[in-house]
Design an enzyme around this catalytic site. Structure first.
Site, mmCIF file in Angstrom:
data_model
loop_
_atom_site.group_PDB
_atom_site.id
_atom_site.type_symbol
_atom_site.label_atom_id
_atom_site.label_comp_id
_atom_site.label_asym_id
_atom_site.label_seq_id
_atom_site.Cartn_x
_atom_site.Cartn_y
_atom_site.Cartn_z
ATOM 1 N N ARG A 286 0.838 -1.201 0.000
ATOM 2 C CA ARG A 286 0.000 0.000 0.000
ATOM 3 C C ARG A 286 0.877 1.258 0.000
ATOM 4 N NH1 ARG A 286 -4.702 2.206 -1.488
ATOM 5 N NH2 ARG A 286 -5.420 3.810 -0.030
ATOM 6 N N GLU A 381 -15.211 -21.043 27.148
ATOM 7 C CA GLU A 381 -14.166 -21.859 27.799
ATOM 8 C C GLU A 381 -13.550 -21.122 28.983
ATOM 9 O OE1 GLU A 381 -13.282 -24.882 27.225
ATOM 10 O OE2 GLU A 381 -13.927 -25.358 25.191
ATOM 11 N N THR A 383 -14.157 -17.087 30.841
ATOM 12 C CA THR A 383 -13.920 -15.727 30.337
ATOM 13 C C THR A 383 -12.501 -15.277 30.707
ATOM 14 O OG1 THR A 383 -14.664 -14.616 32.347
ATOM 15 C CG2 THR A 383 -16.379 -15.150 30.729
HETATM 16 P P1 TGC Z 1 -13.784 -25.453 42.354
HETATM 17 O O1 TGC Z 1 -14.172 -25.534 43.793
HETATM 18 O O2 TGC Z 1 -12.563 -24.714 41.976
HETATM 19 O O3 TGC Z 1 -13.675 -26.939 41.773
HETATM 20 C C1 TGC Z 1 -14.719 -27.882 41.918
HETATM 21 C C2 TGC Z 1 -14.103 -29.257 41.862
HETATM 22 O O4 TGC Z 1 -13.485 -29.468 40.590
HETATM 23 C C3 TGC Z 1 -12.083 -29.719 40.752
HETATM 24 N N1 TGC Z 1 -11.415 -29.050 39.646
HETATM 25 C C4 TGC Z 1 -10.934 -29.701 38.604
HETATM 26 N N2 TGC Z 1 -10.863 -30.997 38.304
HETATM 27 C C5 TGC Z 1 -10.314 -31.363 37.145
HETATM 28 N N3 TGC Z 1 -9.861 -30.456 36.265
HETATM 29 C C6 TGC Z 1 -9.913 -29.135 36.521
HETATM 30 N N4 TGC Z 1 -9.503 -28.247 35.620
HETATM 31 C C7 TGC Z 1 -10.470 -28.708 37.726
HETATM 32 N N5 TGC Z 1 -10.698 -27.483 38.293
HETATM 33 C C8 TGC Z 1 -11.281 -27.730 39.464
HETATM 34 C C9 TGC Z 1 -11.745 -29.124 42.094
HETATM 35 O O5 TGC Z 1 -10.615 -29.735 42.647
HETATM 36 C C10 TGC Z 1 -12.994 -29.453 42.891
HETATM 37 O O6 TGC Z 1 -12.964 -30.826 43.198
HETATM 38 P P2 TGC Z 1 -13.574 -31.343 44.598
HETATM 39 O O7 TGC Z 1 -13.307 -32.800 44.573
HETATM 40 O O8 TGC Z 1 -12.832 -30.583 45.652
HETATM 41 O O9 TGC Z 1 -15.029 -30.998 44.537
HETATM 42 O O10 TGC Z 1 -15.051 -24.951 41.545
HETATM 43 P P3 TGC Z 1 -15.796 -23.549 41.558
HETATM 44 O O11 TGC Z 1 -17.258 -23.838 41.581
HETATM 45 O O12 TGC Z 1 -15.221 -22.627 42.595
HETATM 46 O O13 TGC Z 1 -15.491 -22.956 40.102
HETATM 47 C C11 TGC Z 1 -14.226 -22.646 39.708
HETATM 48 C C12 TGC Z 1 -14.237 -21.985 38.309
HETATM 49 C C13 TGC Z 1 -14.918 -20.632 38.354
HETATM 50 C C14 TGC Z 1 -12.788 -21.778 37.950
HETATM 51 C C15 TGC Z 1 -14.903 -22.897 37.292
HETATM 52 O O14 TGC Z 1 -16.210 -23.144 37.555
HETATM 53 C C16 TGC Z 1 -14.768 -22.397 35.873
HETATM 54 O O15 TGC Z 1 -13.785 -22.723 35.208
HETATM 55 N N6 TGC Z 1 -15.744 -21.602 35.318
HETATM 56 C C17 TGC Z 1 -15.767 -21.224 33.918
HETATM 57 C C18 TGC Z 1 -16.829 -22.015 33.192
HETATM 58 C C19 TGC Z 1 -16.400 -22.407 31.821
HETATM 59 O O16 TGC Z 1 -15.254 -22.379 31.452
HETATM 60 N N7 TGC Z 1 -17.361 -22.847 31.025
HETATM 61 C C20 TGC Z 1 -17.056 -23.345 29.737
HETATM 62 C C21 TGC Z 1 -18.269 -24.018 29.116
HETATM 63 S S1 TGC Z 1 -17.872 -24.997 27.703
HETATM 64 C C22 TGC Z 1 -17.510 -23.902 26.513
HETATM 65 O O17 TGC Z 1 -17.445 -22.733 26.664
HETATM 66 C C23 TGC Z 1 -17.275 -24.502 25.191
HETATM 67 S S2 TGC Z 1 -16.924 -23.383 23.942
HETATM 68 C C24 TGC Z 1 -16.245 -24.510 22.897
HETATM 69 C C25 TGC Z 1 -15.934 -24.052 21.581
HETATM 70 O O18 TGC Z 1 -16.857 -23.724 20.813
HETATM 71 O O19 TGC Z 1 -14.703 -24.096 21.258
HETATM 72 P P1 FAD Z 2 -21.327 -14.674 32.868
HETATM 73 O O1 FAD Z 2 -20.812 -15.809 33.673
HETATM 74 O O2 FAD Z 2 -22.692 -14.149 33.191
HETATM 75 O O3 FAD Z 2 -20.277 -13.492 32.958
HETATM 76 C C1 FAD Z 2 -20.602 -12.150 32.595
HETATM 77 C C2 FAD Z 2 -19.405 -11.266 32.965
HETATM 78 O O4 FAD Z 2 -19.190 -11.330 34.387
HETATM 79 C C3 FAD Z 2 -18.107 -11.730 32.309
HETATM 80 O O5 FAD Z 2 -17.344 -10.616 31.936
HETATM 81 C C4 FAD Z 2 -17.402 -12.485 33.421
HETATM 82 O O6 FAD Z 2 -15.984 -12.489 33.275
HETATM 83 C C5 FAD Z 2 -17.841 -11.699 34.639
HETATM 84 N N1 FAD Z 2 -17.788 -12.505 35.865
HETATM 85 C C6 FAD Z 2 -18.446 -13.652 36.147
HETATM 86 N N2 FAD Z 2 -18.112 -14.107 37.346
HETATM 87 C C7 FAD Z 2 -17.195 -13.243 37.861
HETATM 88 C C8 FAD Z 2 -16.450 -13.170 39.081
HETATM 89 N N3 FAD Z 2 -16.567 -14.113 40.012
HETATM 90 N N4 FAD Z 2 -15.624 -12.135 39.262
HETATM 91 C C9 FAD Z 2 -15.480 -11.170 38.310
HETATM 92 N N5 FAD Z 2 -16.151 -11.187 37.132
HETATM 93 C C10 FAD Z 2 -17.002 -12.206 36.922
HETATM 94 N N6 FAD Z 2 -20.898 -23.424 26.804
HETATM 95 C C11 FAD Z 2 -21.028 -24.782 26.790
HETATM 96 O O7 FAD Z 2 -21.324 -25.408 27.808
HETATM 97 N N7 FAD Z 2 -20.827 -25.487 25.628
HETATM 98 C C12 FAD Z 2 -20.516 -24.874 24.461
HETATM 99 O O8 FAD Z 2 -20.322 -25.543 23.439
HETATM 100 C C13 FAD Z 2 -20.397 -23.455 24.438
HETATM 101 N N8 FAD Z 2 -20.151 -22.800 23.277
HETATM 102 C C14 FAD Z 2 -20.206 -21.429 23.236
HETATM 103 C C15 FAD Z 2 -20.154 -20.763 22.021
HETATM 104 C C16 FAD Z 2 -20.251 -19.382 21.974
HETATM 105 C C17 FAD Z 2 -20.246 -18.666 20.668
HETATM 106 C C18 FAD Z 2 -20.353 -18.637 23.180
HETATM 107 C C19 FAD Z 2 -20.433 -17.141 23.163
HETATM 108 C C20 FAD Z 2 -20.406 -19.293 24.388
HETATM 109 C C21 FAD Z 2 -20.359 -20.695 24.441
HETATM 110 N N9 FAD Z 2 -20.491 -21.389 25.642
HETATM 111 C C22 FAD Z 2 -20.599 -22.760 25.652
HETATM 112 C C23 FAD Z 2 -20.763 -20.656 26.875
HETATM 113 C C24 FAD Z 2 -19.543 -19.988 27.496
HETATM 114 O O9 FAD Z 2 -18.722 -20.913 28.110
HETATM 115 C C25 FAD Z 2 -20.059 -18.932 28.484
HETATM 116 O O10 FAD Z 2 -20.588 -17.873 27.714
HETATM 117 C C26 FAD Z 2 -18.966 -18.443 29.410
HETATM 118 O O11 FAD Z 2 -18.541 -19.468 30.284
HETATM 119 C C27 FAD Z 2 -19.422 -17.227 30.239
HETATM 120 O O12 FAD Z 2 -20.681 -17.421 30.794
HETATM 121 P P2 FAD Z 2 -21.816 -16.293 30.593
HETATM 122 O O13 FAD Z 2 -21.910 -15.982 29.138
HETATM 123 O O14 FAD Z 2 -23.041 -16.781 31.278
HETATM 124 O O15 FAD Z 2 -21.258 -15.020 31.305
#
Ligand code: TGC
Ligand code: FAD
Length: 402
Positions: A286, A381, A383
């Site tokens: 460019r 997965e 935030t």
């Molecule tokens: P916390 O008390 O920390 O743990 C509960 C129990 O789980 C154990 N643990 C694990 N075990 C195996 N692997 C890990 N990575 C583990 N992390 C924790 C922990 O030891 C405990 O075990 P026990 O025996 O003592 O009960 O749990 P918490 O409720 O305080 O939550 C912790 C937190 C906030 C970090 C967790 O809930 C979390 O990671 N939240 C984020 C939710 C999330 O990532 N959702 C994703 C949904 S799937 C998705 O988004 C797919 S998108 C896919 C795509 O399109 O590519």
């Molecule tokens: P919330 O949890 O309501 O969070 C809202 C805001 O608050 C965020 O900025 C967050 O960081 C903040 N927040 C929350 N808690 C705290 C805290 N304790 N302290 C400070 N800040 C905080 N999920 C599945 O199970 N399977 C899937 O295949 C999947 N695919 C997805 C595909 C897409 C395109 C998208 C957008 C999402 C998908 N998800 C899936 C869900 C995804 O994992 C959630 O959107 C994500 O975990 C956040 O949850 P939430 O959207 O309810 O936001």
């Protein structure tokens, strides 16, 4: 001379050349390079020519499922006896990097199939379940999705309300999941739900079970080439043999997330590489004020910072891959890499978009699509905030989630 055609969906020809400023390739084995190159060529041939059109019309290109299977993107690290590719974790990462170089939504499909559907069946399923589902998932004959997030429980999945009751010869499942990648076309769903004692278990729910529906979520400005939807369970009778017996509690789904987040840490590098490569080429071509904009200090600052951040992210991912191969990668290490690399990619997309000026907002180039996609990647997965809190809890021993 290039003439901008606003009616065209197609991107310009894919001229991608992968940056490797620190010779990271020297750290890879011949197998890593073969796997990576196969995925790279496939993306150039089968994704780049069609992806803009599918993103614009917000549709998942189902015809690519076979190709994803052929490059080993479905279950790269699942043993060959179950149909997987039997590769190591670095190969898995490299495949995710290459696919996301094409589009994060396509990488999402591969991540979900591999780490969120095949992995729990492999790690927590019994032999019968492994043999029944894994080979078909590896070939793409069966597609899966993963239901953890609910309307009222995203970052805090332990509060989930989806539940099942033991009815003697079957389980009765009720509840709803939201934001589920692949749900609109998936044949099976790995669903996380609480039993009558409040303990979380994984259940395999199959399309066609009465009371199970998967409405699509429309109106997304991000991951438009990935199908997202809900999972609704209205008194669904789930056969008892569909419960994953090997692990229960929140740790079971979180274990799957470790694997998917690791793949995303690599995937984001692919999106960033594509933005950088596009911006570099554009800046050299460019001409403004009688010279290439690449000859100006301001654009060089952007490009130099991009390649620095990509290089750091490559080294982070590679080291994490080594730790994962040795079974030593911790959840907190994976969180750091996912958080850093996705933030790195989104910042690079924003800067690269500016290098292209007005052209950067069009579908002629991939940058704006990557930028919009990464808005989902930085949220799903776990935030950006949640991953920071995971690091914070790890280094201080004091969880600050509540
Ligand atoms: P916390 O008390 O920390 O743990 C509960 C129990 O789980 C154990 N643990 C694990 N075990 C195996 N692997 C890990 N990575 C583990 N992390 C924790 C922990 O030891 C405990 O075990 P026990 O025996 O003592 O009960 O749990 P918490 O409720 O305080 O939550 C912790 C937190 C906030 C970090 C967790 O809930 C979390 O990671 N939240 C984020 C939710 C999330 O990532 N959702 C994703 C949904 S799937 C998705 O988004 C797919 S998108 C896919 C795509 O399109 O590519
Ligand atoms: P919330 O949890 O309501 O969070 C809202 C805001 O608050 C965020 O900025 C967050 O960081 C903040 N927040 C929350 N808690 C705290 C805290 N304790 N302290 C400070 N800040 C905080 N999920 C599945 O199970 N399977 C899937 O295949 C999947 N695919 C997805 C595909 C897409 C395109 C998208 C957008 C999402 C998908 N998800 C899936 C869900 C995804 O994992 C959630 O959107 C994500 O975990 C956040 O949850 P939430 O959207 O309810 O936001």
């Amino acid at each position: 001379m290039f003439i901008f055609d606003s009616k065209r969906y197609a991107m310009r020809p894919d001229l991608f050349e992968a940056p490797d400023y620190y010779n990271v390739d020297d750290l890879l084995s011949e197998e890593h390079k073969l796997v990576r190159n196969a995925a790279r060529q496939w993306v150039k041939r089968d994704i780049s020519p069609i992806i803009e059109e599918y993103a614009q019309k917000a549709a998942f290109p189902k015809q690519i499922i076979k190709g994803l299977s052929e490059i080993g993107a479905f279950g790269p690290y699942i043993p060959e006896e179950y149909g997987g590719a039997g590769l190591d974790q670095i190969s898995y990462g490299l495949i995710m990097q290459e696919i996301e170089r094409g589009d994060s939504g396509i990488r999402s499909t591969a991540s979900v199939q591999s780490s969120l559907v095949m992995y729990p069946i492999f790690a927590y399923g019994n032999e019968e379940q492994r043999k029944k589902y894994l080979p078909k998932l590896a070939s793409g004959e069966c597609m899966g999705c993963f239901g953890l997030t609910e309307p009222n429980h995203g970052s805090n999945p332990s509060g989930m309300e989806t539940k099942f009751k033991d009815k003697g010869d079957h389980f009765l499942l009720n509840g709803a999941k939201l934001w589920i990648s692949n749900s609109p076309f998936a044949d099976i769903a790995v669903v996380w739900a609480k039993n009558e004692e409040g303990r979380i278990h994984g259940l395999i729910v199959e399309r066609g079970m009465e009371g199970f529906s998967t409405p699509e979520t429309h109106n997304k400005w991000s991951l438009r080439a990935s199908a997202t939807g809900e999972l609704i369970f209205d008194n669904v009778k789930v056969p008892k043999e569909n419960l994953l017996p090997g692990k229960s509690g929140l740790g079971a789904p979180l274990g799957c997330l470790d694997s998917a987040r690791y793949g995303i840490a690599w995937g984001a590098i692919g999106a960033a590489m594509d933005c950088y490569d596009t911006a570099l080429r554009y800046a050299k071509e460019r001409i403004q004020f009688g010279k290439p904009i690449a000859a100006t200090q301001l654009q060089q600052k952007k490009l130099a910072e991009m390649i620095t951040e990509i290089t750091k992210a490559q080294l982070l991912a590679f080291r994490l891959g080594q730790l994962k191969n040795e079974g030593r990668a911790t959840t907190a290490q994976i969180s750091m890499a996912k958080r850093n690399n996705v933030e790195m990619a989104i910042q690079i997309a924003r800067e690269a978009r500016q290098v292209l000026g007005g052209m950067g907002i069009t579908g002629e180039y991939s940058i704006m699509r990557h930028m919009m996609n990464l808005e989902s990647v930085i949220t799903y997965e776990g935030t950006h905030d949640i991953h920071l809190l995971i690091t914070g809890a790890d280094i201080t021993g004091l969880p600050a989630f509540q």
